[in-house]
Each structure stands twice: as structure tokens, then as C-alpha cells.
Design a protein around this motif. Structure first.
Motif, mmCIF file in Angstrom:
data_model
loop_
_atom_site.group_PDB
_atom_site.id
_atom_site.type_symbol
_atom_site.label_atom_id
_atom_site.label_comp_id
_atom_site.label_asym_id
_atom_site.label_seq_id
_atom_site.Cartn_x
_atom_site.Cartn_y
_atom_site.Cartn_z
ATOM 1 N N ARG A 23 13.761 4.347 -3.938
ATOM 2 C CA ARG A 23 13.617 5.736 -4.382
ATOM 3 C C ARG A 23 15.009 6.291 -4.657
ATOM 4 N NH1 ARG A 23 10.667 10.753 -1.136
ATOM 5 N NH2 ARG A 23 11.704 12.452 -2.275
ATOM 6 N N TYR A 24 15.199 6.801 -5.874
ATOM 7 C CA TYR A 24 16.449 7.451 -6.258
ATOM 8 C C TYR A 24 16.196 8.954 -6.283
ATOM 9 C CZ TYR A 24 18.912 3.188 -7.783
ATOM 10 O OH TYR A 24 19.553 1.971 -7.831
ATOM 11 N N ASP A 25 16.890 9.717 -5.441
ATOM 12 C CA ASP A 25 16.788 11.171 -5.436
ATOM 13 C C ASP A 25 17.946 11.770 -6.219
ATOM 14 O OD1 ASP A 25 14.473 11.307 -3.761
ATOM 15 O OD2 ASP A 25 15.757 10.872 -2.043
ATOM 16 N N LEU A 34 0.801 -1.212 0.000
ATOM 17 C CA LEU A 34 0.000 0.000 0.000
ATOM 18 C C LEU A 34 0.836 1.266 0.000
ATOM 19 C CD1 LEU A 34 -2.760 1.248 0.068
ATOM 20 C CD2 LEU A 34 -2.778 1.016 2.548
ATOM 21 N N LEU A 35 1.972 1.274 0.699
ATOM 22 C CA LEU A 35 2.734 2.502 0.857
ATOM 23 C C LEU A 35 3.831 2.660 -0.174
ATOM 24 C CD1 LEU A 35 2.990 2.644 4.741
ATOM 25 C CD2 LEU A 35 1.379 3.790 3.240
ATOM 26 N N SER A 36 3.988 1.704 -1.067
ATOM 27 C CA SER A 36 4.987 1.843 -2.111
ATOM 28 C C SER A 36 4.485 1.156 -3.357
ATOM 29 C CB SER A 36 6.315 1.209 -1.680
ATOM 30 O OG SER A 36 6.149 -0.176 -1.508
ATOM 31 N N PRO A 54 15.741 2.217 0.068
ATOM 32 C CA PRO A 54 14.704 1.211 -0.165
ATOM 33 C C PRO A 54 13.383 1.678 0.414
ATOM 34 C CG PRO A 54 16.136 0.523 1.629
ATOM 35 C CD PRO A 54 16.739 1.767 1.054
ATOM 36 N N ILE A 55 12.292 1.389 -0.282
ATOM 37 C CA ILE A 55 10.972 1.783 0.215
ATOM 38 C C ILE A 55 10.002 0.612 0.145
ATOM 39 C CG2 ILE A 55 11.148 4.262 -0.138
ATOM 40 C CD1 ILE A 55 9.803 3.962 -2.807
ATOM 41 N N LYS A 57 11.951 -0.280 -9.494
ATOM 42 C CA LYS A 57 11.710 -1.642 -9.042
ATOM 43 C C LYS A 57 12.719 -2.556 -9.716
ATOM 44 C CE LYS A 57 7.266 -2.319 -9.895
ATOM 45 N NZ LYS A 57 5.893 -2.861 -9.820
ATOM 46 N N THR A 58 13.224 -3.535 -8.972
ATOM 47 C CA THR A 58 14.155 -4.500 -9.524
ATOM 48 C C THR A 58 13.691 -5.915 -9.189
ATOM 49 O OG1 THR A 58 15.549 -4.393 -7.539
ATOM 50 C CG2 THR A 58 16.141 -2.947 -9.386
ATOM 51 N N ASN A 59 14.054 -6.825 -10.075
ATOM 52 C CA ASN A 59 13.806 -8.244 -9.841
ATOM 53 C C ASN A 59 15.077 -8.983 -10.227
ATOM 54 O OD1 ASN A 59 12.976 -11.104 -10.617
ATOM 55 N ND2 ASN A 59 11.088 -10.328 -9.714
ATOM 56 N N ARG A 60 15.584 -9.809 -9.325
ATOM 57 C CA ARG A 60 16.879 -10.452 -9.529
ATOM 58 C C ARG A 60 16.794 -11.751 -10.320
ATOM 59 N NH1 ARG A 60 20.745 -6.660 -8.836
ATOM 60 N NH2 ARG A 60 20.158 -5.308 -7.079
ATOM 61 N N SER A 61 15.595 -12.213 -10.649
ATOM 62 C CA SER A 61 15.496 -13.512 -11.309
ATOM 63 C C SER A 61 14.695 -13.505 -12.605
ATOM 64 C CB SER A 61 14.888 -14.541 -10.346
ATOM 65 O OG SER A 61 13.609 -14.127 -9.910
ATOM 66 N N ILE A 62 13.835 -12.520 -12.802
ATOM 67 C CA ILE A 62 12.984 -12.482 -13.996
ATOM 68 C C ILE A 62 13.493 -11.424 -14.957
ATOM 69 C CG2 ILE A 62 10.634 -12.115 -14.844
ATOM 70 C CD1 ILE A 62 9.596 -13.057 -12.132
ATOM 71 N N GLY A 63 13.543 -11.757 -16.235
ATOM 72 C CA GLY A 63 14.035 -10.837 -17.252
ATOM 73 C C GLY A 63 13.099 -9.668 -17.492
ATOM 74 N N PRO A 64 13.469 -8.778 -18.422
ATOM 75 C CA PRO A 64 12.734 -7.524 -18.617
ATOM 76 C C PRO A 64 11.296 -7.656 -19.110
ATOM 77 C CG PRO A 64 14.941 -7.399 -19.569
ATOM 78 C CD PRO A 64 14.707 -8.835 -19.214
#
Length: 335
Positions: free
Chosen positions: A76-78, A11-13, A65-66, A87-94
Motif C-alpha cells: 500500500r502506497y499512501d 483474503l485480506l489483500s 507491505p500488505i 503488486k510487483t513480481n520480480r520474475s515475470i514481465g508486464p
């Protein structure tokens, strides 16, 4: 029915999706070929590279991290050019994030309800993938129900397809593949690619021949439920529950983490059992998109898809709700 506690973290991210289950056995993500939104080069840190080039920033001032679901990590990148949500996923492709990006930007382009704009999708050099999108500062309260209903109806009214029912790529609902093959007939699309697909998963995963056989009887006999409906292929968020609904700092509704496709507008309410839609929501919605004959008798049919998906993702706690809907319709239709 209560959604698993893992949903609350979304809910918050901008979380991974409405659901956070383990991967389904014997399934692979299979996506329709489509030109990627924007594929990154395999640099050491392609996210930083994009922000410092195409993102117009000269320096990144902070990364934090959020949260995120069990599927993806969120940060969040400022920067001196503003903030970005990643968002990143270490196992699933694009391909998974490409489907999300195409959905977000299709909704964005309707100029109706607010959604985060997707900027970049690409592979990570160590495996996996990422998506960079607009960072939206959330407000302190939930979206106004009337505004949400009106804006959602405006999106459905503006987002139409000449290709029929489906989407340009297959995507996911939680971690379940969602097949979006273009189909000219809605009843066929919903019967084959929504209910039929979930029923097959239940039979494969649990050996549940009973729900499969009764569900297929419903699919073959559900045509009369649509006799009073004029069905157009409207752009749907596809996974609209409370964890994917928020408001920005100005109080305007925001929807995120979609499982988009073009379908009957009423299918958007399939997660209403955990979305909190009230009378003011529906009143505002139907002022823009008038209620069609037979709406009430189709409501549970659209909930069934999501109950079946939750059964496949989370187990037998959702089976009774799905079976009850199927049996009620079989009695109604004398099937």
C-alpha cells in the motif's frame, strides 16, 4: 475439497490470484499481442514516479507491505492524493499484469459490481513488473450474498462481446496460462481452451494418460448437455472463489484478482465448491439472469475445469474429484 492454506492469505489483500503454486514445468507465459494499458518508463522507481506525476500526488507519506500470494508481492502506497495498491513480481514481465488490468477495467466499465480500477502496468528496472491500482478499504464482514448475486448478474448482463468467446489477451488462472483465443462456438471454446488444455497439462506433467483419454471422450460427447441453453458471451471474472470476494467499508461486494474472459455465464460458478455461494446468492442472481434449462446437469462440467487446474497446480489430491466428474458424465452420456 479444501483449498490449500496458501489461498487464505489472499483474503485480506489483493493477492496474486486464486492459487499460489510453483510454476508449471515446460510452460512459458504466452500472451496475445495487445496494446499495453499504460507502460511505464524504466526509471529507478517507476511506481513512485507515476504516483508523483500522473497519480496527482506531491508526496508519498508511507509504503507498507500488505501480504500477497506466492506469485506476487503487495504493498500500500499512501500519499497526499490518496492511497494506491501496488503488486510487483520480480520474475515475470508486464504481460501477466496487463491481462489482469484489462480484466479489471473491463469489469469496472460495466458499472455493476465494484472492482479496483487499474491505473498503470510497467516493467521494473531490475526485472519483473508491477501494477498500480485503486486501493479499496475492505469492511469487516463478507459481502452480502444477495447483493453479490445481483451485482454479478448485472455484470454478466452488461458485459457482452461481439467477437465471440475469449478475450483480447491470454491471461492466467493461478500460474497456469489461460488461452483466450476468440472462438465463435462456446462448446468448442470450452472443450479446447479450457478442458482440453488442462487435460494436456495433466498428461504432460504427470503422464496421466487415463484422465486425458477419458476427459477427451467427455469433450467429444458433451454437446447434449447444452441443448436447453441459450449461450451468450458474457464477461466473466473467471476465478470467483471466497478469497477473491470481499466487501468495502460500506458493505458493498468487491471482487478482485480476475482471470477474465467472455463465456457462458454459468461457467462463473465453476469455483462454487470453495466460494460459499448459498441459496440467497443464486436466488438474487437468477432474478437478473434467469436460470436456463439444464443448469443443474452442467454445474459439475464447469467445476471440472477448476478441479483439473488444481490437480495440475497442487498435485494428486484433486485428481479423484476430477476423475469422478468425468466418469459420472461418461455414464450419463453413454459415451
Amino acid at each position: 475439497m479444501v483449498v490449500p492454506l496458501s489461498h487464505a492469505a489472499a483474503l485480506l489483500s489483493f493477492s496474486s490470484s486464486s492459487t499460489s503454486p510453483p510454476p508449471l514445468p515446460r510452460l512459458r507465459f504466452s500472451f496475445t499481442k495487445h496494446k499495453p494499458l499504460a507502460m511505464a518508463s524504466m526509471s529507478e522507481d517507476p511506481v513512485r514516479e507515476w504516483i508523483l506525476s500522473e497519480g496527482k500526488a506531491t508526496q508519498i507519506t508511507g509504503i507498507r507491505p500488505i501480504g500477497g500470494g506466492c506469485i506476487n508481492r503487495a504493498s500500500r502506497y499512501d500519499s497526499d492524493a490518496g492511497s494506491f495498491f501496488v503488486k510487483t513480481n520480480r520474475s515475470i514481465g508486464p504481460s501477466m499484469f496487463e491481462g489482469e488490468a484489462l480484466g479489471l477495467n473491463a469489469m469496472y466499465e460495466t458499472g455493476s459490481i465494484r472492482v479496483p480500477k487499474a491505473f498503470k502496468v510497467g516493467p521494473l528496472p531490475t526485472g519483473g513488473s508491477y501494477i498500480i491500482m485503486e486501493y479499496i478499504e475492505f469492511g469487516g464482514s463478507r459481502a452480502d450474498q444477495s447483493a453479490l448475486g445481483r451485482k454479478l448478474a448485472e455484470m454478466h448482463k452488461a458485459g457482452k462481446s461481439r467477437k465471440g468467446f475469449g478475450f483480447d489477451v491470454d491471461n492466467t488462472i493461478g500460474s497456469t496460462p489461460q488461452i483466450n483465443t476468440w472462438t465463435s462456438d462456446w462448446i468448442e471454446f470450452y472443450g479446447v481452451h479450457r478442458l482440453g488444455y488442462q487435460l494436456k497439462l495433466a498428461r504432460e506433467q504427470y503422464g496421466d494418460s487415463l484422465i486425458y483419454e477419458r476427459g477427451q471422450r467427455l469433450v467429444k460427447n458433451m454437446g447434449p448437455l447444452f441443448e436447453d441453453a441459450v449461450i451468450e458471451p458474457c464477461l466473466l471474472h473467471g476465478d470467483l472463489w471466497s478469497g477473491n470476494i470481499s466487501s468495502d467499508k460500506n458493505g458493498e461486494p468487491v471482487i478482485l484478482d480476475p482471470a477474465c474472459y467472455y463465456g457462458h455465464n454459468e461457467a462463473e460458478f465453476g469455483m462454487s465448491w470453495c466460494a460459499g455461494f448459498g441459496g440467497s446468492f443464486y436466488n438474487a442472481y437468477f432474478e437478473v439472469m434467469p436460470k436456463q434449462g439444464g443448469f443443474e446437469k452442467r454445474r459439475d462440467l464447469y467445476m471440472l475445469y477448476h478441479y483439473l487446474n488444481h490437480y495440475n497446480l497442487f498435485g494428486s489430491g484433486y485428481r479423484s474429484s476430477a476423475m469422478s466428474i468425468i466418469d459420472d458424465y461418461l455414464r450419463m452420456l453413454n459415451a
